[in-house]
Every structure is written in structure tokens, then in C-alpha cells.
Design a protein around this motif. Structure first.
Motif, PDB file in Angstrom:
ATOM      1  N   SER A 113       0.805  -1.216   0.000  1.00  0.00           N
ATOM      2  CA  SER A 113       0.000   0.000   0.000  1.00  0.00           C
ATOM      3  C   SER A 113       0.840   1.269   0.000  1.00  0.00           C
ATOM      4  CB  SER A 113      -0.981  -0.045   1.179  1.00  0.00           C
ATOM      5  OG  SER A 113      -1.838  -1.170   1.056  1.00  0.00           O
ATOM      6  N   ASP A 114       0.950   1.950   1.154  1.00  0.00           N
ATOM      7  CA  ASP A 114       1.586   3.265   1.206  1.00  0.00           C
ATOM      8  C   ASP A 114       3.079   3.208   1.501  1.00  0.00           C
ATOM      9  OD1 ASP A 114       1.268   2.363   3.779  1.00  0.00           O
ATOM     10  OD2 ASP A 114      -0.044   3.983   4.429  1.00  0.00           O
ATOM     11  N   ALA A 115       3.681   2.011   1.425  1.00  0.00           N
ATOM     12  CA  ALA A 115       5.112   1.883   1.751  1.00  0.00           C
ATOM     13  C   ALA A 115       6.004   2.854   0.976  1.00  0.00           C
ATOM     14  CB  ALA A 115       5.575   0.439   1.525  1.00  0.00           C
ATOM     15  N   GLY A 313     -22.499   0.067   7.548  1.00  0.00           N
ATOM     16  CA  GLY A 313     -22.767   0.835   8.757  1.00  0.00           C
ATOM     17  C   GLY A 313     -23.286   2.206   8.389  1.00  0.00           C
ATOM     18  N   LEU A 314     -22.567   3.248   8.783  1.00  0.00           N
ATOM     19  CA  LEU A 314     -22.966   4.633   8.490  1.00  0.00           C
ATOM     20  C   LEU A 314     -22.285   5.185   7.246  1.00  0.00           C
ATOM     21  CD1 LEU A 314     -22.763   6.016  12.148  1.00  0.00           C
ATOM     22  CD2 LEU A 314     -24.773   5.131  10.953  1.00  0.00           C
ATOM     23  N   ALA A 315     -21.405   4.414   6.639  1.00  0.00           N
ATOM     24  CA  ALA A 315     -20.651   4.887   5.478  1.00  0.00           C
ATOM     25  C   ALA A 315     -21.505   4.827   4.212  1.00  0.00           C
ATOM     26  CB  ALA A 315     -19.400   4.047   5.289  1.00  0.00           C
ATOM     27  N   PRO A 316     -21.203   5.655   3.211  1.00  0.00           N
ATOM     28  CA  PRO A 316     -21.991   5.666   1.975  1.00  0.00           C
ATOM     29  C   PRO A 316     -21.772   4.434   1.113  1.00  0.00           C
ATOM     30  CG  PRO A 316     -20.150   7.200   1.814  1.00  0.00           C
ATOM     31  CD  PRO A 316     -20.188   6.731   3.231  1.00  0.00           C
ATOM     32  N   THR A 317     -20.643   3.765   1.266  1.00  0.00           N
ATOM     33  CA  THR A 317     -20.329   2.558   0.503  1.00  0.00           C
ATOM     34  C   THR A 317     -19.491   1.642   1.369  1.00  0.00           C
ATOM     35  OG1 THR A 317     -19.438   1.738  -1.602  1.00  0.00           O
ATOM     36  CG2 THR A 317     -18.197   3.481  -0.506  1.00  0.00           C
ATOM     37  N   SER A 318     -19.346   0.401   0.970  1.00  0.00           N
ATOM     38  CA  SER A 318     -18.578  -0.533   1.784  1.00  0.00           C
ATOM     39  C   SER A 318     -17.167   0.001   2.004  1.00  0.00           C
ATOM     40  CB  SER A 318     -18.505  -1.898   1.095  1.00  0.00           C
ATOM     41  OG  SER A 318     -17.684  -2.780   1.833  1.00  0.00           O
ATOM     42  N   PRO A 319     -16.769   0.195   3.267  1.00  0.00           N
ATOM     43  CA  PRO A 319     -15.462   0.817   3.565  1.00  0.00           C
ATOM     44  C   PRO A 319     -14.334  -0.197   3.573  1.00  0.00           C
ATOM     45  CG  PRO A 319     -16.714   0.549   5.578  1.00  0.00           C
ATOM     46  CD  PRO A 319     -17.560  -0.023   4.479  1.00  0.00           C
ATOM     47  N   MET A 320     -13.957  -0.630   2.381  1.00  0.00           N
ATOM     48  CA  MET A 320     -12.930  -1.658   2.256  1.00  0.00           C
ATOM     49  C   MET A 320     -11.808  -1.167   1.353  1.00  0.00           C
ATOM     50  SD  MET A 320     -13.367  -5.630   1.001  1.00  0.00           S
ATOM     51  CE  MET A 320     -13.484  -5.246  -0.757  1.00  0.00           C
ATOM     52  N   ALA A 321     -10.649  -0.956   1.921  1.00  0.00           N
ATOM     53  CA  ALA A 321      -9.472  -0.591   1.129  1.00  0.00           C
ATOM     54  C   ALA A 321      -8.685  -1.851   0.837  1.00  0.00           C
ATOM     55  CB  ALA A 321      -8.599   0.400   1.889  1.00  0.00           C
ATOM     56  N   GLY A 322      -8.336  -2.080  -0.414  1.00  0.00           N
ATOM     57  CA  GLY A 322      -7.589  -3.273  -0.752  1.00  0.00           C
ATOM     58  C   GLY A 322      -6.147  -3.190  -0.293  1.00  0.00           C
ATOM     59  N   LEU A 323      -5.653  -4.264   0.295  1.00  0.00           N
ATOM     60  CA  LEU A 323      -4.236  -4.340   0.642  1.00  0.00           C
ATOM     61  C   LEU A 323      -3.460  -4.453  -0.663  1.00  0.00           C
ATOM     62  CD1 LEU A 323      -2.112  -4.639   2.954  1.00  0.00           C
ATOM     63  CD2 LEU A 323      -2.324  -7.105   2.620  1.00  0.00           C
ATOM     64  N   THR A 324      -2.640  -3.461  -0.953  1.00  0.00           N
ATOM     65  CA  THR A 324      -2.076  -3.285  -2.289  1.00  0.00           C
ATOM     66  C   THR A 324      -0.600  -3.665  -2.351  1.00  0.00           C
ATOM     67  OG1 THR A 324      -3.647  -1.505  -2.742  1.00  0.00           O
ATOM     68  CG2 THR A 324      -1.675  -1.582  -4.122  1.00  0.00           C
ATOM     69  N   LEU A 325      -0.254  -4.471  -3.346  1.00  0.00           N
ATOM     70  CA  LEU A 325       1.148  -4.722  -3.658  1.00  0.00           C
ATOM     71  C   LEU A 325       1.685  -3.512  -4.409  1.00  0.00           C
ATOM     72  CD1 LEU A 325       1.138  -8.417  -4.982  1.00  0.00           C
ATOM     73  CD2 LEU A 325       1.921  -7.615  -2.746  1.00  0.00           C
ATOM     74  N   TYR A 393     -11.436   4.273  -0.381  1.00  0.00           N
ATOM     75  CA  TYR A 393     -10.803   4.209   0.943  1.00  0.00           C
ATOM     76  C   TYR A 393      -9.348   3.743   0.827  1.00  0.00           C
ATOM     77  CZ  TYR A 393     -15.465   4.766   2.924  1.00  0.00           C
ATOM     78  OH  TYR A 393     -16.704   5.252   3.251  1.00  0.00           O
ATOM     79  N   TYR A 394      -8.513   4.266   1.731  1.00  0.00           N
ATOM     80  CA  TYR A 394      -7.080   3.977   1.686  1.00  0.00           C
ATOM     81  C   TYR A 394      -6.467   4.265   3.047  1.00  0.00           C
ATOM     82  CZ  TYR A 394      -7.025   9.071   1.275  1.00  0.00           C
ATOM     83  OH  TYR A 394      -7.244  10.415   1.501  1.00  0.00           O
ATOM     84  N   ASN A 395      -5.275   3.731   3.300  1.00  0.00           N
ATOM     85  CA  ASN A 395      -4.573   4.018   4.552  1.00  0.00           C
ATOM     86  C   ASN A 395      -4.277   5.519   4.626  1.00  0.00           C
ATOM     87  OD1 ASN A 395      -4.558   1.288   5.013  1.00  0.00           O
ATOM     88  ND2 ASN A 395      -2.396   0.994   4.538  1.00  0.00           N
ATOM     89  N   GLY A 396      -4.725   6.157   5.690  1.00  0.00           N
ATOM     90  CA  GLY A 396      -4.545   7.594   5.811  1.00  0.00           C
ATOM     91  C   GLY A 396      -5.782   8.391   5.437  1.00  0.00           C
ATOM     92  N   TYR A 397      -6.818   7.699   4.978  1.00  0.00           N
ATOM     93  CA  TYR A 397      -8.085   8.344   4.630  1.00  0.00           C
ATOM     94  C   TYR A 397      -8.496   9.292   5.768  1.00  0.00           C
ATOM     95  CZ  TYR A 397     -13.161   8.477   3.745  1.00  0.00           C
ATOM     96  OH  TYR A 397     -14.453   8.872   3.519  1.00  0.00           O
TER      97      TYR A 397
END
Length: 448
Positions: A113-115, A313-325, A393-397
Motif C-alpha cells: 500500500s503506502d510503503a 454501517g454509516l458509510a456511503p459505501t462498503s469501507p474496504m481498502a484493498g491491501l495493495t502490492l 478508501y485507503y490508509n490515511g483516509y
């Protein structure tokens, strides 16, 4: 058909044939992936070049088999020897830090991801290769652009290879027996389901340990589904909020419904618990489903398993960030052109599509054109993973990705915050305040 072909089989068959063998696609089936006619960047390979790459260990055996076969093809075509080492998921961050700080070691590391944003000053730009690939294959998807590009610029510091989605996976018969057609999308309904599964002796299980994928993924989901975030759009730390407190209170209620021991889980723990039928609900990449499907002893579990996006939950869309290579090339490399040429080669259609197919949906594509790959029509239960890299969604969002946001993720700040509340070691208020202070220390070091 046996699922985990051997490395020797992959090399004998060739990358394309190995991938087709894994996915069950016909060898005569024509690729539907379109590649535009675009001029490639000039990358004259340095005399005597050789490369060493470090990347995370595979969860799907064919990932490694076809990746190595593609690297061998590159060597055959260019004469550049490429040594690829696979290391554990929990080790990749540490080894990347050692490489960056010592200025020695692998030329290329595929981190998570953000490495690249953590070690941005140690890396060479990859903009020429990224621009070429984007134009050739229909453009980079949102999550790839977010993790690949330097914040507030058009320069690329990473080349994403794909993302692993972690949707819910559950035993349909057990969820039905608990009185639900599927997993509820609201927090209260989800909690009620988990309580009933616990009462039936088939509890849920989500990682609350320092797990790169599952632990960070669970913490982010719990936070984002309550509309909480680490940062605001301007990059200010806002983790200590009423939304975070609500998320912490929810996890505190949820934790007693889990199987025991989740605070020490790593990225394989839930796979083992689900496969052994100790749990009936978790979140995971497609590797779990395929490992069950391709073993006669567990095929019935796979048939009873369903995938569903993480609850909104309360989010507008499924809050799933993909673990990225995310691949990065270090400035200490003596052969930067060879390194860039290798990454470009591995992301070209002839190499990338067989590798993508061989992963059976575990990694989803960063480039739009590969949505037409055979893998996405190979099994209805895999289709849910196709658009993982379209996630907002992403790390640091919700703020800009930086060295500091990367450090927060690498040091497990969020999952440790949730685990401390779940186990009663801290109140929600105290845990949120401590997380805030930890985060602010990282940002002060960055100069914010």
C-alpha cells in the motif's frame, strides 16, 4: 484438477499455460484484454545489469509460480539476472526499513500500500513507466493512483501490482440458521448476528493482532463504517473524535462474540480457524475460498461459503481498502533502467494477465483493461473481488498519504487502539487520546 501446481510445473508449462491450468480456462480461449498502441519509454539497460527483488510471500501457490516464470522470461529476453526473494507479510515492512536506511540491499521491493510514501526520499521516480502503462491499459484505477502517486503531484513513486480485497466470508447455512438471509449492513444487526453465532457455538473471528492485512483491515473497517477517519482532507489528525469513540464502543461489544485468541492473530489465523470450522464468519481474500474448494475434504465448506462486502454501517459505501502490492525502486540500485524495465515487463499483458488469472482473484488489477481477464468470469463467488482497486478508501483516509500516514499503518496504531478497548485495557476515550498522541508524533517528525 489440482489447484496448487508446483513451481517446476509452472516453469515447464510456461506462464500462460500455468495460469490457464489453474483457472480452468481453455488454452484456446482468446484474451479479451485490450492494449493500446503506445510508445514505450526509452530504458536502455545498463551493461552487466542484475537485479534483486523482495516481495511478500504468496497466499496462492500459483502467484509465486507464475511470478517466477515471468521473471525467468525477462532474464531470457534481456540477459538480466533477476533474483526474487519472498518474505513473510509481517517481515516485509521491517526489511524495507532496513534497506531504505542502510542504502543497500534489494534494487526493488514490492511492499504494501503506502510503503513508497514512507521512504519517498530513497526512491527513484517511476512516472515514465506509469504513464506508459496507464495509456496502454485503460488508465490506473483510483486506489492505484492514490498509492502510486506522490501526494498533490503527477509523479509516481510506486507501481501497484494489485490489491487483495478482504470482504466478509461466511457459512451461509449457519447465518440462515441464526435467522438472517445474509449479513446485516447495520452495526446493530451485525452485532446481533455475531451474538447468535456465538450462542450456536460457531462464532465470528476477526484479527485484533498486529496483522498487516487482517488486523489493519478490521480496524479501518470499524473506524470508517462509523464515518471516522485518521485525518481530515487537509491532513489534520482527527482520530480522537465522537465517530472513533462510537467505533470503539461497538468493537468492545463485538469482541465477546469472537472466538478466543483474536488479539494474537496474524494474517493466517482466521484462515485456519475458518477451515477447521471453529468460526463461521470472518473477512478474507479469495485464497481461503479456493483452498477449501480445491481440497475434497473441505469442498462442502466452500460450497456453503458466501462472500459479501464489508458492512457499510454509516458509510456511503462498503469501507474496504484493498491491501495493495506496491513496487518501488531504490536510489541505491546500480541498474535503475533495468529495474524499471523489469517492472514494466511484469505489468505488460503477456506477463500480467497470466499472473492475474493464476491468482484466481486474490489480487485484483490496478489497470482498467485487465477487468476483462478470464479470472473474473471463472467463478461467480470470485466476481466480488474484481473492482477492489476502485475503492475510495485507503490508509490515511481522508488526508494526503505521506511518510507519517505510512508509519501509523506500519506501527499498527489503529488496531492497537481497538484491541486495547476490546480487552478492557483502556477506555474508548483513553485509547483514542493515546492514538491521537501517537499519530501527532509521526506528523511532527514529518514537519506538519
Amino acid at each position: 484438477m489440482k489447484y496448487e501446481i508446483t513451481r517446476r510445473d509452472a516453469l515447464v508449462l510456461g506462464a500462460s499455460a500455468a495460469a490457464l491450468a489453474v483457472t480452468g480456462a481453455s488454452a484456446q480461449e482468446a484474451s479479451k484484454v485490450k492494449a493500446a498502441d503506445v510508445a514505450a519509454p526509452s530504458l536502455p539497460i545498463e551493461k552487466g545489469a542484475s537485479l534483486r527483488m523482495l516481495r511478500p510471500v504468496r497466499f496462492v501457490q500459483a502467484d509465486e509460480d507464475v511470478f517466477r516464470a515471468n521473471a525467468a522470461k525477462f532474464t531470457k529476453e534481456t540477459g538480466v539476472e533477476v533474483k526474487v526473494d519472498f518474505v513473510g507479510w509481517e517481515d516485509i515492512n521491517q526489511q524495507t526499513a532496513v534497506t531504505a536506511n542502510s542504502g543497500a540491499g534489494p534494487d526493488i521491493i514490492i511492499g504494501f500500500s503506502d510503503a513508497p510514501h514512507i521512504y519517498i526520499d530513497k526512491l527513484i521516480e517511476l512516472t515514465d513507466v506509469a504513464d506508459y502503462l496507464g495509456k496502454r491499459y485503460g488508465g490506473w484505477l483510483p486506489l492505484a493512483r492514490r498509492y502510486g502517486m506522490r501526494s498533490k503531484s503527477k509523479s509516481w513513486v510506486g507501481l501497484p501490482f494489485g490489491a487483495s480485497g478482504g470482504p466478509l466470508v461466511y457459512r451461509k447455512s449457519l447465518v440462515n440458521a441464526a435467522g438472517f438471509d445474509k449479513v446485516p449492513e447495520d452495526h446493530a444487526g451485525f452485532l446481533e448476528l455475531c451474538r447468535k453465532l456465538k450462542a450456536a457455538g460457531k462464532p465470528a473471528g476477526f484479527a485484533l493482532g498486529n496483522a498487516v492485512g487482517d488486523g489493519n483491515g478490521f480496524a479501518s473497517w470499524a473506524l470508517w463504517s462509523h464515518n471516522g477517519s485518521l485525518l481530515d482532507e487537509e491532513g489534520n489528525v482527527v482520530i480522537n473524535s465522537k465517530e472513533t469513540i462510537a467505533a470503539l464502543n461497538w468493537v468492545k461489544q463485538l469482541y465477546p462474540t469472537f472466538i478466543a485468541g483474536t488479539t494474537s492473530w496474524n494474517d493466517v489465523s482466521n484462515n485456519r480457524a475458518y477451515s477447521s470450522q471453529e468460526i463461521s464468519l470472518t473477512a478474507n481474500g479469495v485464497s481461503l475460498y479456493f483452498s477449501l474448494k480445491n481440497d475434497p475434504a473441505t469442498k462442502a465448506i466452500a460450497e456453503d461459503s458466501e462472500h459479501q462486502f464489508l458492512i457499510k454501517g454509516l458509510a456511503p459505501t462498503s469501507p474496504m481498502a484493498g491491501l495493495t502490492l506496491n513496487a518501488m525502486v531504490f536510489k541505491h540500485s546500480q541498474y535503475p533502467n533495468a529495474a524499471k524495465a523489469f517492472l514494466q515487463y511484469m505489468l505488460e499483458k503477456d506477463q500480467y494477465e497470466p499472473w492475474l488469472n493464476a491468482n484466481s482473484g486474490y489480487w485484483s488489477q490496478p489497470l482498467a483493461a485487465f477487468a476483462e481477464a478470464t479470472v473474473w468470469s471463472s467463478d461467480p463467488k470470485v466476481a466480488i473481488f474484481k473492482d477492489t482497486m476502485r475503492s475510495p478508501y485507503y490508509n490515511g483516509y481522508k488526508g494526503p498519504i505521506s511518510t507519517a500516514t505510512g508509519a501509523v499503518s506500519a506501527d499498527y496504531v489503529l488496531i492497537q487502539m481497538f484491541a486495547s478497548v476490546a480487552t478492557g485495557a483502556a477506555t474508548p476515550e483513553a485509547a483514542a487520546a493515546e492514538a491521537e498522541q501517537r499519530c501527532k508524533r509521526y506528523f511532527r517528525r514529518q514537519g506538519r
